[in-house]
Design a protein around this motif. Sequence first.
Motif, PDB file in Angstrom:
ATOM      1  N   ALA A 582       6.441   4.836 -13.662  1.00  0.00           N
ATOM      2  CA  ALA A 582       6.235   3.714 -12.748  1.00  0.00           C
ATOM      3  C   ALA A 582       5.153   4.051 -11.735  1.00  0.00           C
ATOM      4  O   ALA A 582       5.106   5.159 -11.207  1.00  0.00           O
ATOM      5  N   VAL A 583       4.270   3.102 -11.516  1.00  0.00           N
ATOM      6  CA  VAL A 583       3.298   3.207 -10.430  1.00  0.00           C
ATOM      7  C   VAL A 583       3.593   2.039  -9.512  1.00  0.00           C
ATOM      8  O   VAL A 583       3.472   0.883  -9.899  1.00  0.00           O
ATOM      9  N   ASN A 584       4.000   2.359  -8.321  1.00  0.00           N
ATOM     10  CA  ASN A 584       4.494   1.328  -7.425  1.00  0.00           C
ATOM     11  C   ASN A 584       3.654   1.286  -6.158  1.00  0.00           C
ATOM     12  O   ASN A 584       3.453   2.300  -5.510  1.00  0.00           O
ATOM     13  N   THR A 585       3.166   0.110  -5.835  1.00  0.00           N
ATOM     14  CA  THR A 585       2.437  -0.065  -4.586  1.00  0.00           C
ATOM     15  C   THR A 585       3.279  -0.962  -3.707  1.00  0.00           C
ATOM     16  O   THR A 585       3.747  -2.012  -4.147  1.00  0.00           O
ATOM     17  N   ILE A 586       3.498  -0.523  -2.496  1.00  0.00           N
ATOM     18  CA  ILE A 586       4.383  -1.268  -1.630  1.00  0.00           C
ATOM     19  C   ILE A 586       3.803  -1.265  -0.226  1.00  0.00           C
ATOM     20  O   ILE A 586       3.393  -0.238   0.289  1.00  0.00           O
ATOM     21  N   GLY A 587       3.691  -2.445   0.337  1.00  0.00           N
ATOM     22  CA  GLY A 587       3.105  -2.555   1.676  1.00  0.00           C
ATOM     23  C   GLY A 587       4.002  -3.409   2.542  1.00  0.00           C
ATOM     24  O   GLY A 587       4.683  -4.308   2.061  1.00  0.00           O
ATOM     25  N   SER A 588       4.051  -3.100   3.832  1.00  0.00           N
ATOM     26  CA  SER A 588       4.874  -3.930   4.700  1.00  0.00           C
ATOM     27  C   SER A 588       4.317  -3.974   6.118  1.00  0.00           C
ATOM     28  O   SER A 588       3.621  -3.067   6.555  1.00  0.00           O
ATOM     29  N   VAL A 589       4.631  -5.055   6.791  1.00  0.00           N
ATOM     30  CA  VAL A 589       4.230  -5.245   8.189  1.00  0.00           C
ATOM     31  C   VAL A 589       5.505  -5.503   8.958  1.00  0.00           C
ATOM     32  O   VAL A 589       6.366  -6.275   8.539  1.00  0.00           O
ATOM     33  N   LYS A 590       5.631  -4.826  10.084  1.00  0.00           N
ATOM     34  CA  LYS A 590       6.854  -4.940  10.850  1.00  0.00           C
ATOM     35  C   LYS A 590       6.505  -5.301  12.288  1.00  0.00           C
ATOM     36  O   LYS A 590       5.608  -4.702  12.886  1.00  0.00           O
ATOM     37  N   TYR A 591       7.217  -6.279  12.828  1.00  0.00           N
ATOM     38  CA  TYR A 591       7.038  -6.634  14.226  1.00  0.00           C
ATOM     39  C   TYR A 591       8.411  -6.615  14.883  1.00  0.00           C
ATOM     40  O   TYR A 591       9.374  -7.183  14.388  1.00  0.00           O
ATOM     41  N   ALA A 592       8.503  -5.901  15.995  1.00  0.00           N
ATOM     42  CA  ALA A 592       9.776  -5.833  16.692  1.00  0.00           C
ATOM     43  C   ALA A 592       9.567  -6.242  18.141  1.00  0.00           C
ATOM     44  O   ALA A 592       9.145  -5.444  18.977  1.00  0.00           O
ATOM     45  N   GLY A 593       9.803  -7.511  18.411  1.00  0.00           N
ATOM     46  CA  GLY A 593       9.680  -7.998  19.776  1.00  0.00           C
ATOM     47  C   GLY A 593      11.041  -8.099  20.421  1.00  0.00           C
ATOM     48  O   GLY A 593      12.049  -7.742  19.818  1.00  0.00           O
TER      49      GLY A 593
END
Lengths: 788, 184
Positions: A582-593
């Motif tokens: 498996a070649v897995n690309t994973i991206g995420s954006v997190k905002y904690a207000g």
Amino acid sequence: MSFPGISTVKTKCKLFNKLVYSFLLILFSVSVFGQNSNCACFVKGVVRDKHSSQPVIGATVLIIGQNSGVFTDEKGRYELRDLCPGTYTLECRIVGYSAFRQTIDLTSGHIEDFSLQEQEIHLKDVEITAHRSDTPASQPLSTISGNELENTRGKSLAESLKGLPGVTSLQTGSSISKPVIHGLHSNRVLIMNNGVRQEGQQWGSEHAPEIDPFIATRLSVVKGAAGVRYGSDAIGGVILVEPEELPFDKPLSSELNTVGFSNGRQGVLSGTVQGGIKTLKGFGWRAQGTIKKSGNIRTPDYYLDNTGTNENNFSLAAGYRNKGFGIDLFYSRFDTKIGIFSGSHIGSVTDLLNVIKNGEPFIKSGFSYAIARPNQNVTHDLIKAETHYHFQNGNKIQWTAARQINNRNEYDLHRSRNDSIAALNHPELTFKLSTLTNDIVWDHKPIAGKLAGQVGVSTLYQYNLMSGRPLIPNFNQFNIGVFWMERLVKNSWELEAGVRYDYRKLKTYRIVSKEKLSDDFDFKNFSGTLGATKNFSGRLSARLNAGTAWRAPNVSELFSDGVHHGAAAYEKGDASLQPEMAVNTIGSVKYAGERLTFEVGGYYNFISDYIYLKPQPEPILTIRGAFPYFKYTQTDATFKGVDVSASWKFVKTTTFSSKLSYLQAYDRRNDNYLVMIPANRIDNQLKYDLPDFGNWHQTYISAGNLFVARQKRVPAESDFAPPPKAYSIWTIQAGSSIQLSNKHQLETGITVQNLFNTAYRDYLNRFRYYADEMGRNISIRFKYSFGA
Amino acid sequence: MKMNQKRTLALLLFTALTFTQCKDAGENVEPDDENELITTITLKFAEKGTTTVNTFSYKDTDGDGGNAPVQFDTILLKPNTAYTLTVEMKDESKTPAEDVTEEIQEKAEEHLLIYTPAPATLLTYTYGDKDANNFNIGLKGEALTGAAGTGKLKVQLRHQPGTKNGSAVPGSDDVNLDFTLTVK
């Protein structure tokens, strides 16, 4: 593994503020000097090792949102300068540990107060539970702990994890449930139980993880391929089951959990006693046990015959710390007896088609706790020893040795027709899997104060003995893996890279036409990971990771040859299968207000040589008639999707939260969809927090709805019945925490699942052809804690 | 402190011993049998008033999978003729072959044989045996053929432990075969 600590927050006035936290193994002290309101405040302190009290060199300390990260010097000191008054989140990171965060207040108001006179105010004791995590920091990690975990008490491991976005479950009725991460499960999901890779008979879809969730104070899911740190099988992700750090030198404390469920009239009792030993400095121990009993499950309209469970688990742990040296011993036993719905034994395709046509099971039953045939009787023993030593120069070595013995007995619906054999009441299938794992990890001291990393070697030796109805061969398996990971932290950037090499030797033994036949297999593979995390501000961060993982074909994929009576299918293995990668690309954006938090993640997992059951054109003729013929075949598959979780406190007392899991899986070589892929779903919840009332704290009521769409992406003509319809179920909850006295605390909660007693079926439940899911289920739980 | 180190050492040694395992899965392979296997079913049609017995079999000596069935006969019968039909089932994967018929006879309250011709006009089956609860078994019976034609004869052995009520519905199939039936 987790290491909690107690920290005392104290404010010392006259421009002097001292905060002492103990963090993981590290005593982490922060001094806050606020000078005046013109951005001349600074924060400084020392990071120390909890065992040796030696300073920790090269730990990263940064103010989130300010591009000012520093490393501790040779004396463990750090200093962050030129801060404006305000509230900041301070973060400390050391490789091998998940980030530790603490909010500090540098408001001018405080400073004025502080300048008046010198006094020491004891504010409160704050327990900070920070956790060791070997996961790449750039991979999304979702965690259930605290209240959220309390709400799942009494459920199985997979059911407890279901609340996380991207995580679903593969079920055999209501009593057997396996976790599914981003559409992948069984041998494609690795479970780390207390730091040891769980080795049961994971290949079977009706083989649930042999873990008591009460052992854990924290359940985490690492999404995406994480092969470098964890080795083979971590294709879909990794589940971390982590108990609390042992209570070294702490007074005796205990906890008692009771949970009652209306459906199945299930009762759960779990208790923990733990403490240190007064006369033995550096010692800590814990004893824990769980009893669970449940009877027949009721769908909205009928009981499911023989669906009770009986579970008895316990664990013992003891540890010792002296300066840089530490040793932990752990033993756990999991023992379960699970009744399998008696209507699930399918003799022939005609049997299955008849029950599908009938719309509900032919077998009717009332309530009973009795567990008859068919059933499963599984025990899992784990004994583990972990030792580590922290060198004064900042290096660290850790050795974990573990032995697991998994005994699985499966009793078929029918006993032998031969009376003398039947009288013995032997299981028709017995598997005995014994596994020995050894892991040695060396954490090197940070180079130039910026680069920290670890190298490690893992070995696994395993043998499987089975008897009864021929199903999988006996085998010996040996595995060795070496890995190396490094992490560079610079300003608001954090970069990491790692590589691993695994070698696996498998020798199988089976009987073919009364002859003993043995086969040898060699599998080897490289895995890699590359990731970056960027903190844009204190509230907004982004991460991107590309990782690989591999999995060798398991013995059932290599050698299956027979009718699968649960599935009414003839399944045949292929000894020439190659490992899947498996070649897995994973991206995420997190905002904690303050009021709004959200996390949006997207992934693209490409699995080459994905092993699946391919329908064959010709059926196989047996004495029970013709069965559809499936052969384990390889293809290239893609799993892509989006996980979104958001929570919005739109007024002070009310929070709206939402979780969305969207997944598309596709067979690239054959231009077709894949079978058994979880349907897309959205989970919404409205929670109202009540103000404290006397000694009642954290009181809330909530209402939630789960909507699961119909799985439309299925290959044509591949199933006996189309996937079930979309469904929507409601849940209401209420809970509170009652401080009975200084040392006694009672937490309670009530939950009504499937509030409207909706009849529905889920595509990932193997009973979907003939039985509904569980009807309304009211549960009440109490947790009584005494001491620390 | 020395004491502690000694203790630790002893503990480590103990631990090392606990974690040692040496076993070869190969030594433990035993040929094991499926409890419930039926490899062979033979239908014996004895023409009434004669000594002629026509036998037709399905045979898959190594059970499901592996080698394909070695025998799956077409049932060939005369039109408008009465036959006594007896059934024999065996497990020929074992040596000596196990007589399953006998076991079914002993556990008659759990088993039911069903004969379903398609089209229905090809053959009429009448049960000739009963279990202790006065329900049909089907090991022995009468078959009366109709006019000439070709179709299928479905032979089912229903396993209905504790649930046998005379109907086909409860339980699951132990045998489910569609023999080709030619009446001419």
